[in-house]
Motif scaffolding. Structure first.
Motif, PDB file in Angstrom:
ATOM      1  N   GLN A  70      -2.664 -10.576  -6.191  1.00 57.68           N
ATOM      2  CA  GLN A  70      -3.906  -9.866  -5.884  1.00 57.68           C
ATOM      3  C   GLN A  70      -3.673  -8.735  -4.900  1.00 57.68           C
ATOM      4  N   THR A  71      -2.775  -8.949  -3.937  1.00 56.92           N
ATOM      5  CA  THR A  71      -2.446  -7.901  -2.962  1.00 56.92           C
ATOM      6  C   THR A  71      -1.873  -6.677  -3.667  1.00 56.92           C
ATOM      7  N   TRP A  72      -0.972  -6.917  -4.618  1.00 62.48           N
ATOM      8  CA  TRP A  72      -0.381  -5.800  -5.363  1.00 62.48           C
ATOM      9  C   TRP A  72      -1.413  -5.119  -6.268  1.00 62.48           C
ATOM     10  N   TYR A  73      -2.243  -5.912  -6.907  1.00 60.41           N
ATOM     11  CA  TYR A  73      -3.300  -5.360  -7.761  1.00 60.41           C
ATOM     12  C   TYR A  73      -4.238  -4.482  -6.932  1.00 60.41           C
ATOM     13  N   ASP A  74      -4.668  -4.992  -5.787  1.00 60.30           N
ATOM     14  CA  ASP A  74      -5.580  -4.240  -4.921  1.00 60.30           C
ATOM     15  C   ASP A  74      -4.929  -2.957  -4.408  1.00 60.30           C
ATOM     16  N   ALA A  75      -3.636  -3.025  -4.093  1.00 61.19           N
ATOM     17  CA  ALA A  75      -2.922  -1.841  -3.593  1.00 61.19           C
ATOM     18  C   ALA A  75      -2.880  -0.758  -4.658  1.00 61.19           C
ATOM     19  N   ALA A  76      -2.667  -1.152  -5.910  1.00 57.38           N
ATOM     20  CA  ALA A  76      -2.646  -0.181  -7.008  1.00 57.38           C
ATOM     21  C   ALA A  76      -4.032   0.403  -7.248  1.00 57.38           C
TER      22      ALA A  76
ATOM     23  N   GLN B 215       0.823  -1.208   0.000  1.00 57.74           N
ATOM     24  CA  GLN B 215       0.000   0.000   0.000  1.00 57.74           C
ATOM     25  C   GLN B 215       0.858   1.258   0.000  1.00 57.74           C
ATOM     26  N   LYS B 216       1.892   1.255   0.829  1.00 61.27           N
ATOM     27  CA  LYS B 216       2.770   2.430   0.917  1.00 61.27           C
ATOM     28  C   LYS B 216       3.525   2.635  -0.392  1.00 61.27           C
ATOM     29  N   VAL B 217       4.016   1.545  -0.972  1.00 64.19           N
ATOM     30  CA  VAL B 217       4.736   1.636  -2.243  1.00 64.19           C
ATOM     31  C   VAL B 217       3.849   2.228  -3.333  1.00 64.19           C
ATOM     32  N   MET B 218       2.641   1.693  -3.456  1.00 62.67           N
ATOM     33  CA  MET B 218       1.755   2.157  -4.518  1.00 62.67           C
ATOM     34  C   MET B 218       1.295   3.588  -4.266  1.00 62.67           C
TER      35      MET B 218
ATOM     36  N   SER C 180      -6.403   0.716  -5.126  1.00 63.04           N
ATOM     37  CA  SER C 180      -6.817   1.544  -3.989  1.00 63.04           C
ATOM     38  C   SER C 180      -6.322   2.979  -4.118  1.00 63.04           C
ATOM     39  N   GLN C 181      -5.322   3.199  -4.979  1.00 63.27           N
ATOM     40  CA  GLN C 181      -4.796   4.549  -5.198  1.00 63.27           C
ATOM     41  C   GLN C 181      -5.524   5.270  -6.321  1.00 63.27           C
TER      42      GLN C 181
ATOM     43  N   ARG D 298       1.845   9.057  -6.127  1.00 60.85           N
ATOM     44  CA  ARG D 298       2.125  10.452  -5.754  1.00 60.85           C
ATOM     45  C   ARG D 298       3.066  11.128  -6.750  1.00 60.85           C
ATOM     46  N   VAL D 299       4.095  10.401  -7.204  1.00 65.02           N
ATOM     47  CA  VAL D 299       5.087  11.039  -8.077  1.00 65.02           C
ATOM     48  C   VAL D 299       4.675  11.029  -9.551  1.00 65.02           C
ATOM     49  N   MET D 300       3.641  10.253  -9.893  1.00 65.79           N
ATOM     50  CA  MET D 300       3.184  10.171 -11.290  1.00 65.79           C
ATOM     51  C   MET D 300       2.393  11.412 -11.685  1.00 65.79           C
ATOM     52  N   THR D 301       2.649  11.896 -12.896  1.00 58.82           N
ATOM     53  CA  THR D 301       1.843  12.989 -13.430  1.00 58.82           C
ATOM     54  C   THR D 301       0.506  12.437 -13.927  1.00 58.82           C
TER      55      THR D 301
END
Length: 272
Positions: free
Chosen positions: A177-183, A128-131, A185-186, A136-139
């Motif tokens: 799935q955890t990584w997909y969900d984290a992305a 979650q923190k990574v995503m 969620s942003q 945040r840094v993406m335009t």
């Protein structure tokens, strides 16, 4: 050991281990190169500013740099960055080498229009923190292409160790799935593919060495790992246990006189 100090302790060990592996990484990391090239197929042909997270020895960074005006190549391990700068074919100003942590990117908000990462984000203990940081840094309108080692990786090795004792010898990787969900969620638009890669080895020592040579032999500490149990983990590789490990591995998994090691990878394609 507090949760914060455990995380910092792990990061120090990860950085140290990958720094030690800098000189051997390129010759040993064939599967990592295959995965990175597969991820590169999803990267836009041209973009203004890019960020390569977990750039390692920089061999993919140099490929990415040909597609953008400015690339920030970042890694937690100073030894990897030192190797990358010494061996970079592109000595011009198109690549900025930066030491940093994916959990707290040293980058301004909305500052890059392409984020790339291959086989690095699995070392973070907080998807979650990574995503959140990547987003945040993406335009606005930018892309992220992320190849991440997931649950199911090293399954043969993990299973073989379990035949010996109840200690944890292989890291627990988050699920795709955890990584997909984290992305998701942003608020990112996300598509995901999964792919297995298998490397083959003549014996158990060669197999374990293939992991060590790329710096991926760090066993992460967690809250359940006490100070008293750490010395036991340091001494697991005695001759008797290695023989038992190899015997079980051969009996259950060997094919064509070789031992397989599986890398389970998810590819996330994100758009902001």
């Amino acid at each position: 050991m507090s949760e914060i100090s455990i995380v910092n302790h792990n990061k120090i060990r990860i950085a140290q281990q990958f720094s030690r592996a800098a000189d051997t990484y390129n010759s040993a990391a064939d599967v990592q190169l295959d995965i990175a090239f597969d991820a590169m197929a999803y990267v836009p042909l041209r973009y203004k500013s890019g960020l390569d997270l977990g750039c390692g020895t920089g061999r993919i960074s140099q490929q990415l740099a040909t597609r953008c005006d400015k690339l920030v190549a970042m890694d937690l391990a100073f030894g990897m960055l030192a190797y990358a700068t010494q061996n970079s074919l592109t000595q011009d100003a198109s690549i900025c080498w930066l030491q940093g942590d994916v959990d707290s990117l040293p980058m301004a908000d909305n500052s890059v229009d392409m984020v790339f990462s291959s086989m690095a984000l699995q070392w973070s203990e907080d998807p979650q923190k990574v995503m959140s940081e990547i987003t945040r840094v993406m335009t606005s309108g930018s892309n992220a292409v992320l190849a991440i080692m997931c649950d199911g990786s090293f399954n043969q090795l993990n299973d073989s160790w379990k035949s010996i004792d109840s200690q944890r010898h292989v890291n627990n990787f988050a699920t795709a799935q955890t990584w997909y969900d984290a992305a998701k969620s942003q608020g990112l638009q996300v598509s995901m593919q999964q792919k297995q890669y298998v490397t083959w080895h003549a014996n158990i020592r060669q197999l374990l060495s293939s992991i060590k040579a790329i710096g991926a032999n760090v066993l992460l500490t967690n809250q359940n790992l006490t100070e008293q149990s750490k010395p036991e983990i340091k001494n697991v590789f005695n001759r008797h246990k290695l023989q038992h490990l190899e015997t079980y591995y051969w009996q259950k998994y060997a094919e064509n006189m070789q031992l397989p090691l599986t890398y389970q990878v998810c590819f996330l394609h994100c758009n902001k």
